[in-house]
Design a protein around this motif. Structure first.
Motif, mmCIF file in Angstrom:
data_model
loop_
_atom_site.group_PDB
_atom_site.id
_atom_site.type_symbol
_atom_site.label_atom_id
_atom_site.label_comp_id
_atom_site.label_asym_id
_atom_site.label_seq_id
_atom_site.Cartn_x
_atom_site.Cartn_y
_atom_site.Cartn_z
ATOM 1 N N THR A 284 8.563 5.251 -4.714
ATOM 2 C CA THR A 284 7.767 5.382 -3.497
ATOM 3 C C THR A 284 6.478 4.560 -3.526
ATOM 4 O O THR A 284 5.669 4.662 -2.611
ATOM 5 N N ALA A 285 6.299 3.753 -4.578
ATOM 6 C CA ALA A 285 5.049 2.982 -4.689
ATOM 7 C C ALA A 285 4.919 2.012 -3.523
ATOM 8 O O ALA A 285 5.904 1.465 -3.028
ATOM 9 N N GLU A 286 3.689 1.829 -3.067
ATOM 10 C CA GLU A 286 3.452 0.859 -1.992
ATOM 11 C C GLU A 286 2.879 -0.432 -2.536
ATOM 12 O O GLU A 286 2.982 -1.471 -1.909
ATOM 13 N N VAL A 287 2.239 -0.356 -3.681
ATOM 14 C CA VAL A 287 1.634 -1.558 -4.235
ATOM 15 C C VAL A 287 1.617 -1.421 -5.753
ATOM 16 O O VAL A 287 1.580 -0.310 -6.272
ATOM 17 N N PHE B 155 2.494 -19.122 -7.864
ATOM 18 C CA PHE B 155 2.685 -17.687 -7.618
ATOM 19 C C PHE B 155 1.847 -17.272 -6.413
ATOM 20 O O PHE B 155 0.702 -17.709 -6.279
ATOM 21 N N ILE B 156 2.406 -16.450 -5.576
ATOM 22 C CA ILE B 156 1.650 -15.911 -4.430
ATOM 23 C C ILE B 156 1.918 -14.407 -4.302
ATOM 24 O O ILE B 156 2.894 -13.901 -4.841
ATOM 25 N N GLY B 157 1.060 -13.753 -3.575
ATOM 26 C CA GLY B 157 1.318 -12.371 -3.149
ATOM 27 C C GLY B 157 1.292 -11.323 -4.256
ATOM 28 O O GLY B 157 0.545 -11.392 -5.231
ATOM 29 N N GLU B 158 2.154 -10.363 -4.096
ATOM 30 C CA GLU B 158 2.180 -9.146 -4.906
ATOM 31 C C GLU B 158 2.349 -9.408 -6.401
ATOM 32 O O GLU B 158 1.860 -8.646 -7.241
ATOM 33 N N VAL B 159 3.027 -10.478 -6.752
ATOM 34 C CA VAL B 159 3.312 -10.748 -8.163
ATOM 35 C C VAL B 159 2.038 -11.110 -8.944
ATOM 36 O O VAL B 159 2.005 -11.013 -10.160
ATOM 37 N N GLY C 267 -4.619 -0.320 4.140
ATOM 38 C CA GLY C 267 -5.267 -0.878 5.327
ATOM 39 C C GLY C 267 -4.865 -2.312 5.596
ATOM 40 O O GLY C 267 -5.541 -3.020 6.339
ATOM 41 N N GLY C 268 -3.780 -2.784 4.978
ATOM 42 C CA GLY C 268 -3.270 -4.111 5.301
ATOM 43 C C GLY C 268 -3.741 -5.212 4.367
ATOM 44 O O GLY C 268 -3.381 -6.376 4.553
ATOM 45 N N HIS C 269 -4.552 -4.858 3.368
ATOM 46 C CA HIS C 269 -5.087 -5.894 2.479
ATOM 47 C C HIS C 269 -3.993 -6.568 1.653
ATOM 48 O O HIS C 269 -4.101 -7.746 1.314
ATOM 49 N N ASN C 270 -2.946 -5.830 1.318
ATOM 50 C CA ASN C 270 -1.874 -6.413 0.499
ATOM 51 C C ASN C 270 -1.025 -7.376 1.322
ATOM 52 O O ASN C 270 -0.638 -8.444 0.846
ATOM 53 N N PHE C 271 -0.745 -6.990 2.567
ATOM 54 C CA PHE C 271 -0.049 -7.925 3.462
ATOM 55 C C PHE C 271 -0.896 -9.177 3.646
ATOM 56 O O PHE C 271 -0.410 -10.295 3.572
ATOM 57 N N GLN C 272 -2.174 -8.951 3.905
ATOM 58 C CA GLN C 272 -3.092 -10.076 4.145
ATOM 59 C C GLN C 272 -3.091 -11.027 2.949
ATOM 60 O O GLN C 272 -3.031 -12.242 3.107
ATOM 61 N N TRP C 273 -3.129 -10.445 1.764
ATOM 62 C CA TRP C 273 -3.135 -11.257 0.545
ATOM 63 C C TRP C 273 -1.828 -12.034 0.417
ATOM 64 O O TRP C 273 -1.833 -13.238 0.107
ATOM 65 N N ALA C 274 -0.713 -11.367 0.674
ATOM 66 C CA ALA C 274 0.587 -12.033 0.552
ATOM 67 C C ALA C 274 0.683 -13.187 1.558
ATOM 68 O O ALA C 274 1.083 -14.301 1.215
ATOM 69 N N TRP C 275 0.278 -12.923 2.800
ATOM 70 C CA TRP C 275 0.388 -13.960 3.840
ATOM 71 C C TRP C 275 -0.611 -15.090 3.583
ATOM 72 O O TRP C 275 -0.259 -16.266 3.673
HETATM 73 C C1 LIG Z 1 6.717 1.414 1.528
HETATM 74 C C2 LIG Z 1 5.667 0.346 1.487
HETATM 75 C C3 LIG Z 1 4.636 0.370 2.415
HETATM 76 C C4 LIG Z 1 3.647 -0.620 2.371
HETATM 77 N N1 LIG Z 1 2.648 -0.573 3.303
HETATM 78 C C5 LIG Z 1 1.714 -1.527 3.283
HETATM 79 C C6 LIG Z 1 0.684 -1.531 4.277
HETATM 80 O O1 LIG Z 1 0.650 -0.696 5.179
HETATM 81 N N2 LIG Z 1 -0.252 -2.504 4.226
HETATM 82 C C7 LIG Z 1 -0.241 -3.466 3.236
HETATM 83 O O2 LIG Z 1 -1.107 -4.341 3.241
HETATM 84 N N3 LIG Z 1 0.719 -3.495 2.288
HETATM 85 C C8 LIG Z 1 1.692 -2.552 2.289
HETATM 86 N N4 LIG Z 1 2.667 -2.576 1.334
HETATM 87 C C9 LIG Z 1 2.599 -3.635 0.306
HETATM 88 C C10 LIG Z 1 3.162 -4.943 0.856
HETATM 89 O O3 LIG Z 1 4.423 -4.692 1.459
HETATM 90 C C11 LIG Z 1 3.320 -5.952 -0.293
HETATM 91 O O4 LIG Z 1 2.100 -6.123 -0.965
HETATM 92 C C12 LIG Z 1 3.780 -7.307 0.270
HETATM 93 O O5 LIG Z 1 4.975 -7.148 1.004
HETATM 94 C C13 LIG Z 1 4.004 -8.271 -0.886
HETATM 95 O O6 LIG Z 1 4.567 -9.442 -0.355
HETATM 96 P P1 LIG Z 1 5.232 -10.501 -1.296
HETATM 97 O O7 LIG Z 1 5.825 -11.550 -0.391
HETATM 98 O O8 LIG Z 1 4.288 -10.937 -2.345
HETATM 99 O O9 LIG Z 1 6.394 -9.718 -2.068
HETATM 100 P P2 LIG Z 1 7.674 -9.001 -1.460
HETATM 101 O O10 LIG Z 1 7.443 -8.564 -0.055
HETATM 102 O O11 LIG Z 1 8.078 -7.992 -2.483
HETATM 103 O O12 LIG Z 1 8.744 -10.179 -1.391
HETATM 104 C C14 LIG Z 1 9.416 -10.624 -2.541
HETATM 105 C C15 LIG Z 1 10.803 -11.064 -2.066
HETATM 106 O O13 LIG Z 1 11.459 -11.725 -3.157
HETATM 107 C C16 LIG Z 1 12.797 -11.298 -3.165
HETATM 108 N N5 LIG Z 1 13.312 -11.522 -4.508
HETATM 109 C C17 LIG Z 1 13.066 -10.803 -5.625
HETATM 110 N N6 LIG Z 1 13.707 -11.346 -6.673
HETATM 111 C C18 LIG Z 1 14.364 -12.421 -6.223
HETATM 112 C C19 LIG Z 1 15.187 -13.399 -6.837
HETATM 113 N N7 LIG Z 1 15.453 -13.377 -8.152
HETATM 114 N N8 LIG Z 1 15.698 -14.375 -6.067
HETATM 115 C C20 LIG Z 1 15.422 -14.437 -4.752
HETATM 116 N N9 LIG Z 1 14.643 -13.547 -4.109
HETATM 117 C C21 LIG Z 1 14.120 -12.554 -4.849
HETATM 118 C C22 LIG Z 1 12.750 -9.861 -2.765
HETATM 119 O O14 LIG Z 1 13.988 -9.424 -2.270
HETATM 120 C C23 LIG Z 1 11.690 -9.896 -1.662
HETATM 121 O O15 LIG Z 1 12.227 -10.162 -0.411
HETATM 122 C C24 LIG Z 1 3.675 -1.619 1.377
HETATM 123 C C25 LIG Z 1 4.723 -1.644 0.438
HETATM 124 C C26 LIG Z 1 5.698 -0.661 0.491
HETATM 125 C C27 LIG Z 1 6.821 -0.702 -0.525
#
Ligand SMILES: Cc1cc2nc3c(=O)[nH]c(=O)nc-3n(C[C@H](O)[C@H](O)[C@H](O)COP(=O)(O)OP(=O)(O)OC[C@H]3O[C@@H](n4cnc5c(N)ncnc54)[C@H](O)[C@@H]3O)c2cc1C
Length: 194
Positions: free
Chosen positions: A136-139, A164-168, A176-184
């Motif tokens: 159930t983790a969000e971040v 590297f970008i985003g969550e990794v 409050g959207g900071h993680n989406f903002q960071w990823a985008w």
């Molecule tokens: C339930 C939930 C609620 C959330 N709510 C919020 C919120 O309200 N506000 C907010 O700011 N953040 C929120 N977050 C966090 C936010 O979703 C993430 O921080 C953000 O989506 C990270 O984006 P990203 O592109 O870095 O990674 P991800 O969105 O995780 O994208 C990584 C992608 O890589 C793909 N992938 C993985 N391994 C491979 C591989 N080997 N080959 C090809 N593709 C691969 C995955 O399938 C995925 O599509 C929430 C997260 C969750 C789980």
């Protein structure tokens, strides 16, 4: 703490102030079938490490001890549970009274007893048994060390073809959207540089 407030006000969001280490959040909290949840718990969980205590102020902005003393003067025949029920969800008030094994009319409560209640309400200390984990983790905390990454194009120092970008990355936002903002934003910066 486990089982202490089972079924207490389940499903009702109420604002609390939760703190752990250097994190302190005034947000709603939710009692679920499995434990504590809601924005306050999600926020504070980013600071929590196994074994840590969290402190929850169930009546933020109100000095419970002072309020109880004032209530004792003004309405000495009122029961503790009635007073609690006016401030907290009824089932939570009931559960707290049962947990502490203490209900009675305010007139019978000495200062030490009211102080103990004040402490329990303004500084409820508990040690969570754990978190729900990945399910159930969000971040995520941690990740690729940002010191090795260019903030201009997100390439790795000494290995510019790797980016590297985003969550990794080791960047964790509050709710409050900071993680989406960071990823985008990191994705746009990286993409535009290519
Ligand atoms: C339930 C939930 C609620 C959330 N709510 C919020 C919120 O309200 N506000 C907010 O700011 N953040 C929120 N977050 C966090 C936010 O979703 C993430 O921080 C953000 O989506 C990270 O984006 P990203 O592109 O870095 O990674 P991800 O969105 O995780 O994208 C990584 C992608 O890589 C793909 N992938 C993985 N391994 C491979 C591989 N080997 N080959 C090809 N593709 C691969 C995955 O399938 C995925 O599509 C929430 C997260 C969750 C789980």
């Amino acid at each position: 703490m486990e089982g202490a407030c089972r079924g207490a006000g389940r499903g009702e969001l109420r604002e609390v102030e939760a703190s752990c280490r250097d994190g302190r959040y005034r947000e709603p909290m939710l009692f679920t079938h499995r434990g504590l949840s809601g924005p306050a718990m999600l926020q504070v969980s980013s600071h929590w490490q196994p074994g840590d205590e969290i402190v929850i102020d169930l009546l933020p902005g109100e000095d419970a001890f002072a309020a109880l003393c004032a209530a004792r003067d003004a309405t000495p025949k009122r029961r503790l549970s009635t007073w609690l029920g006016e401030r907290l969800p009824k089932r939570l008030a009931q559960a707290l009274v049962e947990w502490h094994g203490d209900d009675g009319v305010l007139a019978e409560c000495g200062n030490a007893r009211l102080q103990a209640w004040g402490e329990a309400l303004n500084r409820w200390r508990l040690k969570p048994a754990g978190t729900e984990g990945w399910r159930t983790a969000e971040v995520t905390l941690g990740g690729v060390d940002t010191r090795a990454i260019s903030s201009r194009d997100f390439s790795v120092a000494g290995l510019p073809q790797l980016r590297f970008i985003g969550e990794v990355l080791d960047v964790t936002g509050e709710l409050g959207g900071h993680n989406f903002q960071w990823a985008w934003a990191s994705g746009v910066a990286c993409g535009q540089s290519l």
